[in-house]
Scaffold this motif. Structure first.
Motif, PDB file in Angstrom:
ATOM      1  N   ASP A  78       0.828  -1.204   0.000  1.00  0.00           N
ATOM      2  CA  ASP A  78       0.000   0.000   0.000  1.00  0.00           C
ATOM      3  C   ASP A  78       0.863   1.256   0.000  1.00  0.00           C
ATOM      4  O   ASP A  78       0.549   2.248  -0.629  1.00  0.00           O
ATOM      5  N   PHE A  79       1.973   1.193   0.733  1.00  0.00           N
ATOM      6  CA  PHE A  79       2.857   2.354   0.813  1.00  0.00           C
ATOM      7  C   PHE A  79       3.516   2.640  -0.529  1.00  0.00           C
ATOM      8  O   PHE A  79       3.786   3.791  -0.870  1.00  0.00           O
ATOM      9  N   ALA A  80       3.753   1.572  -1.300  1.00  0.00           N
ATOM     10  CA  ALA A  80       4.500   1.732  -2.548  1.00  0.00           C
ATOM     11  C   ALA A  80       3.612   2.086  -3.738  1.00  0.00           C
ATOM     12  O   ALA A  80       4.105   2.433  -4.805  1.00  0.00           O
ATOM     13  N   THR A  81       2.296   1.999  -3.577  1.00  0.00           N
ATOM     14  CA  THR A  81       1.400   2.180  -4.711  1.00  0.00           C
ATOM     15  C   THR A  81       0.758   3.567  -4.703  1.00  0.00           C
ATOM     16  O   THR A  81       0.075   3.912  -3.742  1.00  0.00           O
ATOM     17  N   PRO A  82       0.991   4.378  -5.737  1.00  0.00           N
ATOM     18  CA  PRO A  82       0.361   5.703  -5.791  1.00  0.00           C
ATOM     19  C   PRO A  82      -1.150   5.584  -5.891  1.00  0.00           C
ATOM     20  O   PRO A  82      -1.661   4.626  -6.462  1.00  0.00           O
ATOM     21  N   PHE A  83      -1.840   6.558  -5.337  1.00  0.00           N
ATOM     22  CA  PHE A  83      -3.294   6.455  -5.318  1.00  0.00           C
ATOM     23  C   PHE A  83      -3.910   7.240  -6.468  1.00  0.00           C
ATOM     24  O   PHE A  83      -3.253   8.013  -7.153  1.00  0.00           O
ATOM     25  N   LEU A  93      -4.838   6.596 -12.577  1.00  0.00           N
ATOM     26  CA  LEU A  93      -5.275   5.205 -12.487  1.00  0.00           C
ATOM     27  C   LEU A  93      -4.341   4.302 -13.287  1.00  0.00           C
ATOM     28  O   LEU A  93      -4.034   3.178 -12.867  1.00  0.00           O
ATOM     29  N   ARG A  94      -3.871   4.804 -14.428  1.00  0.00           N
ATOM     30  CA  ARG A  94      -2.901   4.045 -15.221  1.00  0.00           C
ATOM     31  C   ARG A  94      -1.596   3.870 -14.430  1.00  0.00           C
ATOM     32  O   ARG A  94      -1.025   2.775 -14.372  1.00  0.00           O
ATOM     33  N   ALA A  95      -1.125   4.964 -13.817  1.00  0.00           N
ATOM     34  CA  ALA A  95       0.099   4.890 -13.020  1.00  0.00           C
ATOM     35  C   ALA A  95      -0.082   3.960 -11.827  1.00  0.00           C
ATOM     36  O   ALA A  95       0.834   3.225 -11.441  1.00  0.00           O
ATOM     37  N   HIS A  96      -1.265   3.985 -11.242  1.00  0.00           N
ATOM     38  CA  HIS A  96      -1.597   3.115 -10.116  1.00  0.00           C
ATOM     39  C   HIS A  96      -1.479   1.639 -10.528  1.00  0.00           C
ATOM     40  O   HIS A  96      -0.870   0.826  -9.821  1.00  0.00           O
ATOM     41  N   ALA A  97      -2.042   1.299 -11.677  1.00  0.00           N
ATOM     42  CA  ALA A  97      -2.000  -0.085 -12.153  1.00  0.00           C
ATOM     43  C   ALA A  97      -0.570  -0.506 -12.493  1.00  0.00           C
ATOM     44  O   ALA A  97      -0.145  -1.618 -12.164  1.00  0.00           O
ATOM     45  N   ARG A  98       0.155   0.374 -13.165  1.00  0.00           N
ATOM     46  CA  ARG A  98       1.538   0.043 -13.529  1.00  0.00           C
ATOM     47  C   ARG A  98       2.404  -0.173 -12.296  1.00  0.00           C
ATOM     48  O   ARG A  98       3.225  -1.093 -12.244  1.00  0.00           O
ATOM     49  N   LYS A  99       2.232   0.706 -11.306  1.00  0.00           N
ATOM     50  CA  LYS A  99       3.020   0.574 -10.086  1.00  0.00           C
ATOM     51  C   LYS A  99       2.638  -0.682  -9.325  1.00  0.00           C
ATOM     52  O   LYS A  99       3.495  -1.360  -8.744  1.00  0.00           O
ATOM     53  N   MET A 100       1.353  -1.008  -9.317  1.00  0.00           N
ATOM     54  CA  MET A 100       0.898  -2.233  -8.666  1.00  0.00           C
ATOM     55  C   MET A 100       1.583  -3.450  -9.283  1.00  0.00           C
ATOM     56  O   MET A 100       2.120  -4.308  -8.570  1.00  0.00           O
ATOM     57  N   ILE A 109       8.018 -12.219  -3.063  1.00  0.00           N
ATOM     58  CA  ILE A 109       7.404 -12.666  -1.817  1.00  0.00           C
ATOM     59  C   ILE A 109       6.055 -11.994  -1.614  1.00  0.00           C
ATOM     60  O   ILE A 109       5.088 -12.619  -1.156  1.00  0.00           O
ATOM     61  N   LEU A 110       5.955 -10.707  -1.972  1.00  0.00           N
ATOM     62  CA  LEU A 110       4.672 -10.013  -1.874  1.00  0.00           C
ATOM     63  C   LEU A 110       3.642 -10.678  -2.763  1.00  0.00           C
ATOM     64  O   LEU A 110       2.485 -10.850  -2.370  1.00  0.00           O
ATOM     65  N   CYS A 111       4.050 -11.042  -3.966  1.00  0.00           N
ATOM     66  CA  CYS A 111       3.141 -11.700  -4.903  1.00  0.00           C
ATOM     67  C   CYS A 111       2.674 -13.040  -4.340  1.00  0.00           C
ATOM     68  O   CYS A 111       1.489 -13.369  -4.394  1.00  0.00           O
ATOM     69  N   GLN A 161      -3.498  -7.731 -11.255  1.00  0.00           N
ATOM     70  CA  GLN A 161      -3.065  -8.818 -10.381  1.00  0.00           C
ATOM     71  C   GLN A 161      -2.966 -10.135 -11.146  1.00  0.00           C
ATOM     72  O   GLN A 161      -2.082 -10.956 -10.876  1.00  0.00           O
ATOM     73  N   GLY A 162      -3.879 -10.328 -12.111  1.00  0.00           N
ATOM     74  CA  GLY A 162      -3.820 -11.544 -12.919  1.00  0.00           C
ATOM     75  C   GLY A 162      -2.537 -11.621 -13.725  1.00  0.00           C
ATOM     76  O   GLY A 162      -1.890 -12.674 -13.800  1.00  0.00           O
TER      77      GLY A 162
END
Length: 231
Positions: A78-83, A93-100, A109-111, A161-162
């Motif tokens: 959550d800390f690493a993902t721009p809102f 929203l595009r930047a959010h998805a790319r960063k995710m 490990i997060l994955c 996520q997929g």
């Protein structure tokens, strides 16, 4: 000589001399070396130089430890993902998805914990829904109905996520020296000229790559834009 060797040997830490944070940090260290699947209580105890009962004192089973690791991982994610920002919802929203996606690519490990294992504690689940509420409100402010805002963000989340999961599974398969078959070897330029031409340009069917990720992301964003214009 044998007695001296025993005396020189580093003494195992006593029960109670280790904290929960040390155990969780050590679990991440071990998982980074052997993967989440390979993590075990005895292996972690050896890494921390404690008896395995010292770990069971805090975590009765491996699932309890993995839950704690997942909560920690969700905080990092959550800390690493721009809102999503309302003024420029599409690009944010595009930047959010790319960063995710990039976050999961950079942190296997997060994955494994968040996406593949997918078991969260109450606190982490509550935090995730609070952030979801904010994202939906932002998209409603941009002009979407509440239903369309929910479906838009949910679709982008599932798509991103997929792709991240498929990339991770492909990496695991490659690490196991059994790479997944792409199917491109059966493409015959004589009978499949269109597919042959496109694969030469880097297009892959069903592959979790940049081209397919960006195409799917653009389709969702374009649809949301059309809904806003129509509204």
């Amino acid at each position: 000589m044998a007695r001296q060797a025993v005396a020189d040997k580093r003494q195992r830490r006593e029960r109670g001399s280790i904290s929960v944070d040390e155990i969780i940090n050590g679990a991440f260290d071990v998982a980074a070396e052997v993967s989440v699947d390979g993590l075990s209580m005895p292996l972690l105890a050896k890494h921390l130089d404690v008896g395995v009962t010292s770990i069971y004192w805090y975590f009765r089973k491996k699932d309890d430890l993995l839950n704690a690791m997942t909560d920690r991982a969700l905080g990092q994610y959550d800390f690493a993902t721009p809102f999503v920002e309302g003024q420029d919802w599409r690009e944010s929203l595009r930047a959010h998805a790319r960063k995710m996606r990039q976050t999961f690519r950079d942190n296997p490990i997060l994955c494994d914990l968040i996406l593949i294992r997918g078991t969260f504690g109450r606190e982490a689940t509550l935090a995730a829904f609070q952030k979801l509420e904010k994202a939906i409100a932002t998209l409603v402010e941009a002009g979407l109905s509440a239903e369309d805002a929910f479906d838009t963000y949910s679709s982008i989340s599932v798509h991103t996520q997929g792709v991240a999961v498929l990339e991770r599974l492909n990496d695991k398969s490659t690490d196991a020296e059994s790479p997944r078959h792409s199917g491109m070897s059966v493409v015959d330029p004589e009978t499949m000229p269109l597919i042959a031409q496109l694969t030469q340009k880097g297009h892959r069917i069903g592959a979790a790559d940049d081209i397919n990720f960006e195409y799917g992301l653009n389709c969702i964003l374009d649809h949301a834009s059309r809904l806003i214009d129509a509204g």
